[in-house]
Motif scaffolding. Sequence first.
Motif, short mmCIF file in Angstrom:
data_model
loop_
_atom_site.label_atom_id
_atom_site.label_comp_id
_atom_site.label_asym_id
_atom_site.label_seq_id
_atom_site.Cartn_x
_atom_site.Cartn_y
_atom_site.Cartn_z
N ASN A 40 11.18 -14.28 41.84
CA ASN A 40 11.32 -15.67 41.44
C ASN A 40 11.31 -15.73 39.91
N CYS A 41 12.51 -15.65 39.36
CA CYS A 41 12.69 -15.62 37.93
C CYS A 41 13.36 -16.90 37.44
N SER A 42 13.08 -17.26 36.21
CA SER A 42 13.70 -18.39 35.53
C SER A 42 13.55 -19.67 36.35
N ALA A 43 14.63 -20.24 36.86
CA ALA A 43 14.50 -21.46 37.67
C ALA A 43 13.61 -21.22 38.88
N GLY A 44 13.64 -20.00 39.43
CA GLY A 44 12.74 -19.66 40.53
C GLY A 44 11.29 -19.68 40.10
N MET A 45 11.01 -19.30 38.85
CA MET A 45 9.66 -19.36 38.32
C MET A 45 9.21 -20.80 38.16
N ALA A 46 10.14 -21.68 37.79
CA ALA A 46 9.82 -23.10 37.66
C ALA A 46 9.37 -23.66 39.01
N LEU A 47 10.07 -23.28 40.09
CA LEU A 47 9.69 -23.76 41.42
C LEU A 47 8.37 -23.14 41.85
N ALA A 48 8.20 -21.84 41.61
CA ALA A 48 6.97 -21.17 42.03
C ALA A 48 5.75 -21.72 41.29
N SER A 49 5.95 -22.17 40.06
CA SER A 49 4.81 -22.69 39.29
C SER A 49 4.19 -23.92 39.93
N SER A 50 4.96 -24.64 40.74
CA SER A 50 4.45 -25.87 41.36
C SER A 50 3.43 -25.58 42.47
N ALA A 51 3.37 -24.32 42.92
CA ALA A 51 2.46 -23.97 44.01
C ALA A 51 1.02 -23.94 43.52
N HIS A 52 0.09 -24.23 44.45
CA HIS A 52 -1.32 -24.14 44.13
C HIS A 52 -1.78 -22.68 44.03
N ARG A 53 -1.08 -21.80 44.72
CA ARG A 53 -1.39 -20.37 44.66
C ARG A 53 -0.10 -19.59 44.80
N ARG A 54 0.03 -18.52 43.98
CA ARG A 54 1.26 -17.74 43.95
C ARG A 54 0.97 -16.29 44.35
N LEU A 55 1.61 -15.84 45.42
CA LEU A 55 1.49 -14.46 45.88
C LEU A 55 2.70 -13.67 45.40
N ILE A 56 2.52 -12.36 45.22
CA ILE A 56 3.62 -11.50 44.78
C ILE A 56 3.47 -10.14 45.42
N THR A 57 4.57 -9.50 45.77
CA THR A 57 4.54 -8.16 46.32
C THR A 57 4.53 -7.15 45.17
N GLU A 58 4.23 -5.89 45.50
CA GLU A 58 4.16 -4.87 44.44
C GLU A 58 5.51 -4.65 43.78
N SER A 59 6.61 -4.95 44.49
CA SER A 59 7.94 -4.81 43.90
C SER A 59 8.52 -6.15 43.46
N GLY A 60 7.78 -7.24 43.66
CA GLY A 60 8.27 -8.55 43.29
C GLY A 60 8.35 -8.71 41.78
N VAL A 61 9.33 -9.49 41.32
CA VAL A 61 9.56 -9.71 39.89
C VAL A 61 9.49 -11.20 39.60
N ALA A 62 8.65 -11.57 38.62
CA ALA A 62 8.48 -12.98 38.25
C ALA A 62 8.60 -13.13 36.75
N GLY A 63 8.87 -14.36 36.32
CA GLY A 63 8.93 -14.64 34.88
C GLY A 63 10.27 -15.12 34.42
N SER A 64 10.72 -14.62 33.27
CA SER A 64 11.98 -15.03 32.63
C SER A 64 11.99 -16.52 32.33
N VAL A 65 10.91 -17.00 31.69
CA VAL A 65 10.84 -18.41 31.32
C VAL A 65 11.65 -18.60 30.04
#
Length: 440
Positions: free
Chosen positions: A159-184
């Motif tokens: 969940n990068c960039s626009a995906g990070m914007a959507l994920a930020s709205s969650a009360h709790r954010r889970l990620i897998t060991e290979s998951g990639v987040a950020g690119s704000v």
Amino acid sequence: MKSMPHIASRVLNKPLLLEPGYARTFFSALAPRLGIMELHDAEGTILTGEQMRMRADRFTSTRERNRPYEVVDGVAVLPVSGSLVHKFGHLQPYSGMTGYDGIIARAAEAFADPEVLGVMTDNDTPGGEVAGCFNASRKLRELADAAGKPLWSLCYDMNCSAGMALASSAHRRLITESGVAGSVGVVMAHTSYEKYLEEEGMAVTLIHSGARKVEGNPYQNLPEDVLARFQSEMDTLRTDFAQLVAGHMGMTQEAVLATEAATYRGQAAIDVGFADELVNGLDAVSLFAEHLSAQGRTTTIGLNMDPNKTQAETPETQGPAAGTETPAPTADTATLQAQAASDAQARIKGILNHAEAEGRSATANHLAFETTMSVEDAAKVLATVPAAATGAADMSTALDRHMENEQQPEVGADTGGGDEEPDLAAQMLADFNEATGAKA
């Protein structure tokens, strides 16, 4: 250009929230249809037509995510995959894209479903269009707070960039060991046919009124002053993006901007504050379901002073070993326990009763019961969350509804000798005292 004018109008000279590597693939795939012969990026990399075709051919979706809406053990799972677009017109992810309108429509239905106790977005997206993104992010949090149901996100696998914007709205954010987040960050592309037209002996004359009417047109190279203005607009948009993400996740805007639109994998995303917990993606839904179930099994939630302990390890759920007696607490221990319980009670009441908690019940409950954030810091976070419209939905929380259905211990609480009903925090303190033997 003439073969796909509608697509060109949406991707050229428009800011996009895309992870950089995917942006190259994205424009490489469109190059043959838009007549793009070269691709330049900020690092000076140049791809020719043949190289762009090779890059596009190598790109394949690693997972098919077009699956129907599911409810598993009270958890509504909403797939969010591919490029994110505005006003897509499809409820589900379709043809490698997911519409913000479809995400919100599915979320609204899930939060209104009485069988749904919580909602999880299952994200595998590099981002997409700016248009509609920030509104969708804020709306997701607003729907969750209005329904009083927790919203979680799973980064599985991006969940990068626009995906990070959507994920930020969650009360709790889970990620897998290979998951990639950020690119704000923000990216914009401009294409120029000036050299090509000169070589072909063609000239295009744009007749216009208004000095800026044809800025960014594809028939001439981008003038320096126009480039500078576009850059200023991108910087402003990135600041707005960072403010949105920081407000939802309880970070500072400066901390988000300091990432310089970098992406983070697995534990690194947790370390920087873009995710909360590393999980096996296959266990994410059951983990959320267990959390929802646990909310209805205890009345002392929130009194665990060690955030690293699970509920099973807290004093409220621990019992004496077989054949042993529970030692009576010493006077000093009892005093410390009573003080800790009193402080916890005051903090919880301060957050739940704060003016900023009005219309933001789910977020207030999350901050009060699942973090150690102070009342002042919690109020700052709540102030960044849009309040739900009055009367728009049942504002009782999932915890409230579960507690109403549970048999509560008949333990009196010290309410000052009055006849008023003890409030939630006072009841929690009484339960804590009974479990530990502390004297208030």
